[in-house]
Design a protein around this motif. Structure first.
Motif, mmCIF file in Angstrom:
data_model
loop_
_atom_site.group_PDB
_atom_site.id
_atom_site.type_symbol
_atom_site.label_atom_id
_atom_site.label_comp_id
_atom_site.label_asym_id
_atom_site.label_seq_id
_atom_site.Cartn_x
_atom_site.Cartn_y
_atom_site.Cartn_z
ATOM 1 N N ALA A 104 0.626 -1.010 0.270
ATOM 2 C CA ALA A 104 0.377 0.218 -0.014
ATOM 3 C C ALA A 104 1.138 1.330 -0.001
ATOM 4 N N THR A 105 1.897 1.559 0.865
ATOM 5 C CA THR A 105 3.011 3.040 0.716
ATOM 6 C C THR A 105 3.452 3.184 -0.230
ATOM 7 N N TYR A 106 4.178 0.709 -0.580
ATOM 8 C CA TYR A 106 4.999 1.763 -2.542
ATOM 9 C C TYR A 106 3.791 2.227 -3.282
ATOM 10 N N ALA A 107 2.554 2.033 -3.102
ATOM 11 C CA ALA A 107 2.095 2.540 -4.145
ATOM 12 C C ALA A 107 1.225 3.648 -3.829
ATOM 13 N N ILE A 108 1.199 4.370 -3.166
ATOM 14 C CA ILE A 108 0.698 5.708 -2.378
ATOM 15 C C ILE A 108 2.496 6.722 -2.581
ATOM 16 N N ILE A 140 12.842 -2.856 -4.629
ATOM 17 C CA ILE A 140 13.817 -2.152 -4.521
ATOM 18 C C ILE A 140 13.885 -1.193 -6.166
ATOM 19 N N PHE A 141 13.702 -1.947 -7.070
ATOM 20 C CA PHE A 141 13.810 -1.548 -7.984
ATOM 21 C C PHE A 141 12.390 -0.134 -8.010
ATOM 22 N N ILE A 142 11.392 -0.079 -6.794
ATOM 23 C CA ILE A 142 10.506 1.187 -7.330
ATOM 24 C C ILE A 142 11.126 1.950 -6.456
ATOM 25 N N ARG A 143 11.627 1.635 -5.451
ATOM 26 C CA ARG A 143 12.983 3.236 -4.363
ATOM 27 C C ARG A 143 13.889 3.271 -5.857
ATOM 28 N N PHE A 144 13.810 2.734 -6.216
ATOM 29 C CA PHE A 144 15.739 3.343 -6.970
ATOM 30 C C PHE A 144 15.016 4.420 -8.243
ATOM 31 N N THR A 145 14.019 3.996 -8.943
ATOM 32 C CA THR A 145 12.901 5.036 -9.750
ATOM 33 C C THR A 145 12.666 6.094 -9.575
ATOM 34 N N LEU A 146 11.921 6.241 -8.236
ATOM 35 C CA LEU A 146 11.549 7.003 -7.768
ATOM 36 C C LEU A 146 12.367 8.234 -6.968
#
Lengths: 265, 283
Positions: free
Chosen positions: A42-46, A112-118
């Motif tokens: 949920a938090t990653y989606a937000i 990790i992928f989302i974190r980096f990209t964001l």
């Protein structure tokens, strides 16, 4: 000359452009910390939604941001793959010696992928919509508290703005010297490592000398225009907070609150 | 009426460190308030050194008799900043004197140094930029400007601090003909508008046509000085110093040597053209 985008600034006039560079810089730095608050889907989606809205608010083409991510896409993929293969725990789908694909591994890799990209996306939003000069001003503002520790913040700021001012001039000069040396037979693009390093000498030596000459000329001009250090100097360019920065602030606070609510403890 | 000299230089010498010969050797001259003075001379004759002495960028050799006085103030360690408030210099290389990241920033630089409040700066800066015809470039970065435009910005930066003297240190020598004539035009306008005194160091002999007075320098000394027409009559001396005379003077002299009698009173291109046309119609 105009081919060089200093700091990749791209002109535009969307809402992000109207924000104060100080607000943008602080928000970008804090975002990197805030991103670690996320620990469930949920938090990653937000986070993703909020970042994409910020990207959309710049009204720039998607390609600009792809260009931002592209140089480190291999690093992102490599890190994600390491996470994928070396994380143990949960359901194991596939195993071969030390390598294993488990449910934890898959989830971690995606995170990790989302974190980096964001992080890359948000910092691209910042650099693309803020002129290098404004960034320098914002850094100066951030450094102001250091005045208490006797750090010469004004001088650092002047050095930064002069350095930024001369980046295009030095680029110009570099190309001129390169072309002049090429006209005399220098070859900058061929040969092995050592040959190429040697070929740079006829470029670097004149460039150093002309930089020093420029510095002397500039110092003379500054002195004759009444520059005598920082004391009693006023500032012409100032940054002003506006309503847009309130939007920036509120947006960021909402993001943090949502993350705090939805993260698992 | 007594002559009001804004700059008085008496017995000034200057030797660069490690140099055997002085770059400026016992020079004495005056510059009248509101006049345009051209200083000419071949390379290394000490022209640029003179102006660096005037605004205290260089310190003249110790000598009890020597003195430099600007607007009634004698140049000393204490007064150097007062003198710099009265003297604005436009240097040769337009790129290397542009401090600000944009035109407005650069024009404001001199004001910032003098502690002028921001409110006042926002009034002065646009006016100064408009005075040199650069209003539409107020937020432009130096990379996007031509050399002539940069020099006009430098002039705006000087106008903003309201000096009494403006010095052009070969300010037009790196410009194309268009940029050069624009810069000179702006200087002429500012001179008329604010009653400035102009000192122009130049290699461009045609630029001296604007001058009220010409100083010719050689090996750190003033060889001759006077009104342009007086100086340019000394063709032989100028040629010996490696200097040329303006084109119309050259034509005049060649015609004279070819037995066409042209009176010495003719001292501009226009007069020469008129005279030649009349000469033709008389036949």
């Amino acid at each position: 000359m105009n081919k060089i985008l200093i700091g990749r600034y791209i002109a535009g006039d969307s809402i992000v452009y109207k924000m104060d560079p100080r607000g943008k810089l602080v928000a970008t730095i804090l975002f990197i910390f805030v991103i670690f608050l996320a620990n469930n889907p949920a938090t990653y989606a937000i986070l993703t939604i909020f970042s994409l809205v910020a990207v959309a608010a710049t009204k720039l083409k998607g390609k600009v941001f792809w260009d931002g991510v592209k140089p480190i896409i291999w690093l992102i993929l490599f890190t994600s793959l390491l996470q994928l293969f070396f994380t143990v725990g949960g359901k194991v789908y596939w195993q071969w010696m030390m390598l294993a694909i488990s449910s934890y591994g898959i989830i971690n890799a995606i995170y990790i992928f989302i974190r980096f990209t964001l992080i890359v996306l948000i910092s691209t939003v910042m650099t693309v919509t803020t002129m290098p000069l404004e960034i320098a001003d914002a850094i100066e503002w951030l450094l102001t508290p250091l005045k208490l520790l006797k750090v010469p913040v004004d001088k650092i700021a002047l050095v930064m703005s002069i350095a930024l001012r001369f980046v295009p001039t030095l680029f110009d000069q570099t190309f001129k010297i390169m072309n002049a040396q090429r006209a005399r037979g220098a070859d900058f693009n061929n040969g092995g490592l050592i040959t190429r390093a040697k070929a740079i000498t006829p470029l670097l030596v004149p460039l150093f000398i002309s930089s020093l000459e420029t510095a002397i000329d500039l110092a003379t001009a500054m002195e004759s225009r009444g520059y005598r250090g920082d004391q009693g100097r006023t500032r012409y360019r100032i940054l002003q907070w506006s309503l847009y920065d309130l939007i920036n602030l509120v947006y960021f606070i909402i993001l943090v609150i949502l993350l705090l609510i939805f993260r698992t403890h | 009426m007594t002559i009001d000299n804004i700059i008085k230089i008496r017995n000034v010498s200057f030797t660069y460190p490690d140099a055997k010969e002085p770059a400026i050797n016992n020079v004495t001259f005056d510059i009248e308030r509101g006049s345009w003075t051209s200083i000419i001379g071949h390379n290394g004759s000490g022209k640029s050194t003179i102006i660096r002495l005037i605004n205290g960028l260089l310190d003249a050799d110790e000598n009890a008799n020597s003195k430099i006085e600007v607007d009634g103030i004698r140049l000393t360690q204490k007064t150097v900043w007062d003198i710099r408030d009265r003297v604005g210099v436009v240097f040769q290389n337009p790129d290397n004197q542009f401090v600000g990241a944009t035109v407005a920033d650069d024009v404001a630089f001199g004001l910032e140094n003098r502690g002028v409040s921001r409110l006042e700066m926002t009034k002065i800066v646009p006016k100064a930029i408009a005075a040199v015809g650069m209003s539409e470039y107020a937020d432009a970065e130096p990379g996007s400007l031509s050399g002539g435009q940069k020099q006009r910005v430098a002039i705006a930066g000087i106008i903003a601090i309201k000096p009494k003297i403006i010095i052009l240190d070969e300010a037009t020598s790196m410009l194309d003909p268009d940029g050069r004539s624009q810069v000179l035009q702006v200087v002429q306008q500012m001179k008329d508008k604010y009653g400035l005194t102009v000192i122009a160091i130049t290699h461009d002999i045609d630029e001296t046509a604007l001058a009220d007075q010409v100083l010719v320098m050689n090996d750190g000394q003033i060889v001759t000085q006077g009104k342009p027409e007086y100086v340019f009559k000394k063709t032989k001396l100028l040629n010996e110093l490696g200097l040329t005379v303006p084109f119309f003077q050259q034509v005049k002299k060649d015609l004279q040597s070819n037995a066409i009698n042209i009176p010495d009173t003719i001292n501009s291109e226009k007069e020469l053209i008129n005279y030649l046309c009349q000469l033709n119609s008389k036949k």
